[in-house]
Design an enzyme around this catalytic site. Structure first.
Site, mmCIF file in Angstrom:
data_model
loop_
_atom_site.group_PDB
_atom_site.id
_atom_site.type_symbol
_atom_site.label_atom_id
_atom_site.label_comp_id
_atom_site.label_asym_id
_atom_site.label_seq_id
_atom_site.Cartn_x
_atom_site.Cartn_y
_atom_site.Cartn_z
ATOM 1 N N ARG A 226 0.856 -1.188 0.000
ATOM 2 C CA ARG A 226 0.000 0.000 0.000
ATOM 3 C C ARG A 226 0.892 1.237 0.000
ATOM 4 N NH1 ARG A 226 -3.406 -2.852 -1.515
ATOM 5 N NH2 ARG A 226 -5.403 -3.385 -0.542
ATOM 6 N N HIS A 274 -1.026 -0.453 -9.850
ATOM 7 C CA HIS A 274 -1.665 -1.300 -8.841
ATOM 8 C C HIS A 274 -2.271 -2.582 -9.448
ATOM 9 C CE1 HIS A 274 -3.712 -1.279 -4.666
ATOM 10 N NE2 HIS A 274 -3.530 -2.514 -5.101
HETATM 11 P P1 NDP Z 1 -1.040 -10.514 5.564
HETATM 12 O O1 NDP Z 1 -2.073 -9.666 6.181
HETATM 13 O O2 NDP Z 1 -1.340 -11.966 5.373
HETATM 14 O O3 NDP Z 1 0.305 -10.430 6.422
HETATM 15 C C1 NDP Z 1 0.881 -9.238 6.843
HETATM 16 C C2 NDP Z 1 2.347 -9.457 7.227
HETATM 17 O O4 NDP Z 1 2.899 -8.206 7.648
HETATM 18 C C3 NDP Z 1 2.511 -10.442 8.379
HETATM 19 O O5 NDP Z 1 3.647 -11.227 8.183
HETATM 20 C C4 NDP Z 1 2.697 -9.525 9.580
HETATM 21 O O6 NDP Z 1 3.495 -10.066 10.612
HETATM 22 C C5 NDP Z 1 3.459 -8.364 8.950
HETATM 23 N N1 NDP Z 1 3.263 -7.151 9.737
HETATM 24 C C6 NDP Z 1 2.106 -6.472 9.973
HETATM 25 N N2 NDP Z 1 2.325 -5.409 10.758
HETATM 26 C C7 NDP Z 1 3.652 -5.426 11.042
HETATM 27 C C8 NDP Z 1 4.496 -4.588 11.813
HETATM 28 N N3 NDP Z 1 4.021 -3.520 12.467
HETATM 29 N N4 NDP Z 1 5.808 -4.913 11.894
HETATM 30 C C9 NDP Z 1 6.296 -5.997 11.263
HETATM 31 N N5 NDP Z 1 5.556 -6.828 10.500
HETATM 32 C C10 NDP Z 1 4.253 -6.540 10.399
HETATM 33 O O7 NDP Z 1 -0.626 -9.830 4.199
HETATM 34 P P2 NDP Z 1 -0.396 -10.456 2.720
HETATM 35 O O8 NDP Z 1 0.979 -11.014 2.641
HETATM 36 O O9 NDP Z 1 -1.508 -11.330 2.322
HETATM 37 O O10 NDP Z 1 -0.518 -9.127 1.834
HETATM 38 C C11 NDP Z 1 0.288 -7.985 2.069
HETATM 39 C C12 NDP Z 1 -0.375 -6.773 1.469
HETATM 40 O O11 NDP Z 1 -0.286 -6.794 0.057
HETATM 41 C C13 NDP Z 1 -1.882 -6.637 1.704
HETATM 42 O O12 NDP Z 1 -2.154 -6.112 2.996
HETATM 43 C C14 NDP Z 1 -2.295 -5.674 0.622
HETATM 44 O O13 NDP Z 1 -2.241 -4.353 1.116
HETATM 45 C C15 NDP Z 1 -1.224 -5.855 -0.446
HETATM 46 N N6 NDP Z 1 -1.753 -6.325 -1.726
HETATM 47 C C16 NDP Z 1 -1.388 -5.631 -2.857
HETATM 48 C C17 NDP Z 1 -1.807 -6.042 -4.092
HETATM 49 C C18 NDP Z 1 -1.341 -5.372 -5.339
HETATM 50 O O14 NDP Z 1 -1.839 -5.679 -6.409
HETATM 51 N N7 NDP Z 1 -0.393 -4.476 -5.264
HETATM 52 C C19 NDP Z 1 -2.700 -7.212 -4.238
HETATM 53 C C20 NDP Z 1 -2.997 -7.880 -2.998
HETATM 54 C C21 NDP Z 1 -2.543 -7.427 -1.790
HETATM 55 P P3 NDP Z 1 3.076 -11.428 11.398
HETATM 56 O O15 NDP Z 1 3.236 -12.532 10.406
HETATM 57 O O16 NDP Z 1 4.078 -11.507 12.477
HETATM 58 O O17 NDP Z 1 1.645 -11.229 11.841
#
Ligand code: NDP
Length: 311
Positions: A226, A274
């Site tokens: 994002r 995007h």
């Molecule tokens: P998830 O929600 O499954 O996982 C998020 C990850 O980020 C987890 O590993 C989490 O840690 C980590 N995280 C969250 N907050 C923190 C923090 N404060 N410090 C450190 N690590 C943190 O996400 P996805 O992998 O499924 O997707 C990631 C993002 O990709 C989505 O949220 C979306 O915004 C974006 N996206 C973009 C697209 C595009 O076309 N560009 C398409 C689809 C998605 P932990 O494992 O420890 O909980």
């Protein structure tokens, strides 16, 4: 009695999603586009991408909201969400699509493609000796459903792959670093930093001037999650000064990116609108149907989102 699944999305076609879902849903579930709902009281499930304000008020008997995508930031930030479980999509095709985009972005920088494109524009044969993948350190920030798969793919190509998350993850070939304190040292060592963090109150603006300052001189930056996770003005400054050598950017603070934005013309920057990954009806339909059946039978939901964490 028939239950209704209401559908709303600006970009996604209703007919395609309905046709993909029908074979997986019980006969007792009917799918209707939001503007064609005949009995709002019968709506128990909502499959939505950024519905308008007030959308949920029309459906007093909702029991499940399914986010038509992986990123839930826009949904969980609303103050008109009903108090029902929220699930997101997490299908294999979506993961593969994202992993391949991330791999492309990493290879683009690891193989100096921006340098060769610039040289070609000058009609110049400008040799740069390739480096072994193992000599390039890649940091993937966020190891969620999509992030973990992308990091694993990068590792499979032989890159020295590191990941960052809040808690430990066991991923083949990926060294995982956890917690706030681990970020700056990781950024300082990485040649390529890939942002796959969800947008939450804890990650908004997390990649700011001090984070870019912590990165190695000449590092490249990739953002596929994002735009608001990044302080865009700080990114522009880091690229302008040459501290960062380039970037591959799929997401922005404001989308579409305005035609006057400085990112369009900075050297080494690739901009895509995007599309790193999208929800694919055929591969997403089974998990949507599974969660609908879980609500009907009192079973366990998969891919449930935590409102408290925001992802
Ligand atoms: P998830 O929600 O499954 O996982 C998020 C990850 O980020 C987890 O590993 C989490 O840690 C980590 N995280 C969250 N907050 C923190 C923090 N404060 N410090 C450190 N690590 C943190 O996400 P996805 O992998 O499924 O997707 C990631 C993002 O990709 C989505 O949220 C979306 O915004 C974006 N996206 C973009 C697209 C595009 O076309 N560009 C398409 C689809 C998605 P932990 O494992 O420890 O909980």
């Amino acid at each position: 009695m028939t239950d209704t699944l209401v559908f709303f999305s600006g970009p996604d076609p209703f007919d395609t999603w309905r046709d993909a879902l029908v074979p997986h849903l019980p006969d007792t579930v009917r799918i209707q586009n939001s503007d064609a709902v005949t009995d709002p009281d019968a709506v128990r499930f909502a499959l939505v991408w950024m519905p308008p304000e007030g959308f949920f008020e029309r459906f007093p008997n909702l029991e499940l909201v399914i986010n038509l995508g992986a990123g839930v930031d826009r949904l969980v930030a609303r103050d008109d969400l009903p108090d029902v479980p929220i699930t997101r999509l997490s299908d294999p095709e979506m993961g593969r699509m994202m992993a391949s985009f991330v791999l492309f972005s990493v290879l683009r920088h690891a193989r100096d493609i921006p340098h060769f494109e610039a040289a070609q524009a000058r009609r110049e044969w400008s040799y740069r000796h390739p480096r072994a993948a193992g000599d390039t350190k890649v940091a993937v920030l966020g190891l969620g459903e999509l992030g973990a798969l992308a990091a694993t793919e990068v590792a499979r190509q032989g890159f020295d792959t590191h990941g960052w998350a809040t808690k430990p993850h066991d991923l083949p070939g990926v060294r995982v670093h956890c917690g706030d304190h681990a970020l700056a040292p990781l950024l300082a060592e990485a040649d390529i930093v890939v942002c796959m963090l969800p947008l939450t109150p804890g990650t908004r603006g997390r990649l700011d001037a001090s984070a870019f300052g912590a990165m190695k001189r000449g590092a490249a930056f990739v953002n596929v999650s994002r735009g608001e996770v990044v302080d865009e003005a700080a990114l522009v400054a880091a690229l302008r000064s040459g501290h960062l050598s380039g970037a591959t950017l799929d997401v922005f603070e404001t989308e579409p990116l305005g035609s006057e934005h400085p990112l369009w013309s900075l050297p080494g920057v690739l901009i895509t609108p995007h599309l790193a990954s999208v929800a694919l009806p055929k591969s997403a339909a089974p998990q949507i149907a599974r969660n609908i059946r879980a609500v009907q039978t009192g079973g366990t939901l998969i891919n449930q989102v935590s409102r408290v964490r925001g992802y």
